[in-house]
Design a protein around this motif. Structure first.
Motif, PDB file in Angstrom:
ATOM      1  N   GLY A  67      43.462  39.826  54.121  1.00  0.00           N
ATOM      2  CA  GLY A  67      44.266  40.575  53.377  1.00  0.00           C
ATOM      3  C   GLY A  67      44.414  39.957  52.067  1.00  0.00           C
ATOM      4  O   GLY A  67      43.450  39.025  51.472  1.00  0.00           O
ATOM      5  N   LEU A  68      45.145  40.422  51.125  1.00  0.00           N
ATOM      6  CA  LEU A  68      45.623  39.898  49.828  1.00  0.00           C
ATOM      7  C   LEU A  68      45.981  38.310  49.773  1.00  0.00           C
ATOM      8  O   LEU A  68      46.826  38.111  50.446  1.00  0.00           O
ATOM      9  N   ILE A  69      45.274  37.544  48.944  1.00  0.00           N
ATOM     10  CA  ILE A  69      45.635  36.159  48.970  1.00  0.00           C
ATOM     11  C   ILE A  69      45.646  35.728  47.222  1.00  0.00           C
ATOM     12  O   ILE A  69      45.106  36.486  46.471  1.00  0.00           O
ATOM     13  N   THR A  70      46.261  34.588  47.062  1.00  0.00           N
ATOM     14  CA  THR A  70      45.792  34.044  45.572  1.00  0.00           C
ATOM     15  C   THR A  70      44.808  32.746  45.728  1.00  0.00           C
ATOM     16  O   THR A  70      45.252  32.225  46.770  1.00  0.00           O
ATOM     17  N   THR A  71      43.844  32.981  44.839  1.00  0.00           N
ATOM     18  CA  THR A  71      42.812  31.993  44.879  1.00  0.00           C
ATOM     19  C   THR A  71      42.610  31.526  43.582  1.00  0.00           C
ATOM     20  O   THR A  71      43.011  31.975  42.606  1.00  0.00           O
ATOM     21  N   GLY A  72      41.836  30.154  43.346  1.00  0.00           N
ATOM     22  CA  GLY A  72      41.300  29.836  42.174  1.00  0.00           C
ATOM     23  C   GLY A  72      40.567  30.970  41.404  1.00  0.00           C
ATOM     24  O   GLY A  72      39.806  31.734  42.194  1.00  0.00           O
ATOM     25  N   CYS A  73      40.606  31.289  40.193  1.00  0.00           N
ATOM     26  CA  CYS A  73      40.041  32.215  39.344  1.00  0.00           C
ATOM     27  C   CYS A  73      38.690  32.095  39.110  1.00  0.00           C
ATOM     28  O   CYS A  73      38.280  31.083  38.226  1.00  0.00           O
ATOM     29  N   GLY A  74      37.689  32.437  39.833  1.00  0.00           N
ATOM     30  CA  GLY A  74      36.358  32.265  39.709  1.00  0.00           C
ATOM     31  C   GLY A  74      35.433  33.467  39.232  1.00  0.00           C
ATOM     32  O   GLY A  74      34.235  33.577  39.039  1.00  0.00           O
ATOM     33  N   GLY A  75      36.153  34.476  39.153  1.00  0.00           N
ATOM     34  CA  GLY A  75      35.403  35.672  38.283  1.00  0.00           C
ATOM     35  C   GLY A  75      34.905  36.688  39.650  1.00  0.00           C
ATOM     36  O   GLY A  75      34.065  37.700  39.290  1.00  0.00           O
ATOM     37  N   GLU A  76      35.146  36.459  41.064  1.00  0.00           N
ATOM     38  CA  GLU A  76      34.458  37.078  41.828  1.00  0.00           C
ATOM     39  C   GLU A  76      34.811  38.388  41.758  1.00  0.00           C
ATOM     40  O   GLU A  76      35.737  38.944  41.486  1.00  0.00           O
ATOM     41  N   ALA A  77      33.797  39.548  42.416  1.00  0.00           N
ATOM     42  CA  ALA A  77      34.117  40.887  42.483  1.00  0.00           C
ATOM     43  C   ALA A  77      35.539  40.893  43.227  1.00  0.00           C
ATOM     44  O   ALA A  77      36.296  42.124  42.899  1.00  0.00           O
ATOM     45  N   SER A  78      36.147  40.191  44.257  1.00  0.00           N
ATOM     46  CA  SER A  78      37.025  40.359  44.894  1.00  0.00           C
ATOM     47  C   SER A  78      38.577  40.203  44.082  1.00  0.00           C
ATOM     48  O   SER A  78      39.660  40.385  44.699  1.00  0.00           O
ATOM     49  N   GLN A  79      37.992  39.836  42.849  1.00  0.00           N
ATOM     50  CA  GLN A  79      39.314  39.384  41.837  1.00  0.00           C
ATOM     51  C   GLN A  79      39.452  40.336  40.910  1.00  0.00           C
ATOM     52  O   GLN A  79      40.164  40.230  39.979  1.00  0.00           O
ATOM     53  N   ARG A  80      38.527  41.512  40.713  1.00  0.00           N
ATOM     54  CA  ARG A  80      38.543  42.250  39.674  1.00  0.00           C
ATOM     55  C   ARG A  80      39.437  43.497  39.917  1.00  0.00           C
ATOM     56  O   ARG A  80      39.129  44.233  40.830  1.00  0.00           O
ATOM     57  N   TRP A  81      40.235  43.892  39.028  1.00  0.00           N
ATOM     58  CA  TRP A  81      41.292  44.982  39.505  1.00  0.00           C
ATOM     59  C   TRP A  81      41.220  46.083  38.268  1.00  0.00           C
ATOM     60  O   TRP A  81      41.054  45.569  37.175  1.00  0.00           O
ATOM     61  N   SER A  82      41.636  47.055  38.373  1.00  0.00           N
ATOM     62  CA  SER A  82      41.766  48.229  37.480  1.00  0.00           C
ATOM     63  C   SER A  82      42.965  49.126  37.654  1.00  0.00           C
ATOM     64  O   SER A  82      43.297  49.293  38.963  1.00  0.00           O
ATOM     65  N   ARG A  83      43.383  49.859  36.773  1.00  0.00           N
ATOM     66  CA  ARG A  83      44.325  50.949  36.914  1.00  0.00           C
ATOM     67  C   ARG A  83      43.672  52.087  37.438  1.00  0.00           C
ATOM     68  O   ARG A  83      42.351  52.562  36.951  1.00  0.00           O
ATOM     69  N   ALA A  84      44.258  52.820  38.290  1.00  0.00           N
ATOM     70  CA  ALA A  84      43.781  53.965  38.859  1.00  0.00           C
ATOM     71  C   ALA A  84      44.382  55.254  38.036  1.00  0.00           C
ATOM     72  O   ALA A  84      45.543  55.234  37.548  1.00  0.00           O
TER      73      ALA A  84
END
Length: 84
Positions: A67-84
């Motif tokens: 599920g959702l977690i906080t991790t180090g910011c590495g630019g992975e696709a799983s860390q990219r978000w946008s407004r719907a």
């Protein structure tokens, strides 16, 4: 989304009125009341990331099986978000 001074904001579910919050880097992210700011403030990071203002940050990450977690910011696709 509720904006705060300094560019931070709370991520608020429109249906329930509850906020997304974290307990620190490497921890699960939860939904709960919006009464406090602790763990509930986020800011926009690079590449579409959402960074927690709590305990040194960490990017909101879709942790796949966990599920959702906080991790180090590495630019992975799983860390990219946008407004719907």
């Amino acid at each position: 989304m509720q904006s705060k001074p300094g560019g931070s904001f709370k991520l608020v579910n429109q249906q329930t009125g509850q906020c997304l919050y974290c307990n620190g880097l490497g921890q699960a992210v939860f939904v709960g009341d919006c009464a406090q700011d602790i763990g509930r403030l986020w800011h926009a990071g690079s590449g579409g990331s959402l960074v927690s203002d709590y305990y040194g940050g960490g990017c909101l990450d879709l942790g796949m099986s966990s599920g959702l977690i906080t991790t180090g910011c590495g630019g992975e696709a799983s860390q990219r978000w946008s407004r719907a």
